[in-house]
Design a protein around this motif. Sequence first.
Motif: not given
Length: 342
Positions: A220-221, A267-269, A272-274
């Motif tokens: 997401n930058g 936390i990692i999930n 996801n996509e973020i």
Amino acid sequence: MLLNDVKENMILAQDIVDRYGRTLVTAGMPLKQELINLLKKHEIFSISVRDDKTSNYEISKAHDLINMDTRLKLISNVEDAFNSTDGLVRHLTQLQNYVNDIVSTLAKNKNVLMYLDNVNSTSDYLIMHSVNVGLFSIIIGIAMDLPYDELCLLGMGGLLHDFGKTRITKYILDKQGQLTPEEFNEIKEHAALGYNILKIDTYLDYRVTFMALQHHERCNGSGYPWGISGLQIHPLARVVAVADVYDALTTNRVYRSRLSSFEAMEIINKGNEIHFDSTVIKAFNRIAIPYQIDSNVKLTNGIEGKVLRLNSSNLARPLITTPAGIVNLLHEPDIAIIATSY
């Protein structure tokens, strides 16, 4: 299946136990002719094997990613490279040889899992973290079906992703309290520092240097050093990003205790996509073990037990041994694990 009908290289779906209750072969093992002959000598007449219609098999033991001798040699070589006063480049051939051998070994094992086998290590954090991220990156890459050359690049990129921290003040790296904004800004410089050193002082593939530069970038930058996003981040750097966070969360630090594998995966999930690439997360979830075998757990129905075996099709739904018997969470959708301890 009758043992006489078993073909070489079929995969064992369940543990083979002899008449005395001893485990002879663990599930997930490829069946070679020598092993088939040995089973016949033990008067084993039928076994359960995986085939195209079998999507799940039980795992009773999660093996270390590499043997201890190889791990110690790899740690020693990474330590020599990071502490070298005569340049990194003279250590690269040896490191590359180790990576090539490890990739060749792990790639042959289609059942390799991300198992936390080093949580009590007393080695220098930066060195151990670099070794773990190298190994974790390789096996995530294997789960993604990446080609051999990219797996080797992932290994080198993982080992060297934090090389820039060798240029950061040790006081800041080892600080127990909260970092000041100035100190945190100095820490963030390690990505660009590592990139510049690897790019200028070595002959490494540009993709290895990009893993050093971009492993803190986020989809997401919101990452650093450039704040790039999505497809602007190199695909291999997106793999190292997940391996880096997973190892950091599951390792004891001077300022906090490690999280369990399950907590780190949660936390990692959530990212996801973020923060993280969804393709990498899918592969990560297929090989990261949320609950270690023999760990104590509590279920939503109030029963406490211990993880007995893992289900290959869903590592988050293991078999639990309880005072009331064995519960296979793969077949009990209304029951879940709510707490765990080691």
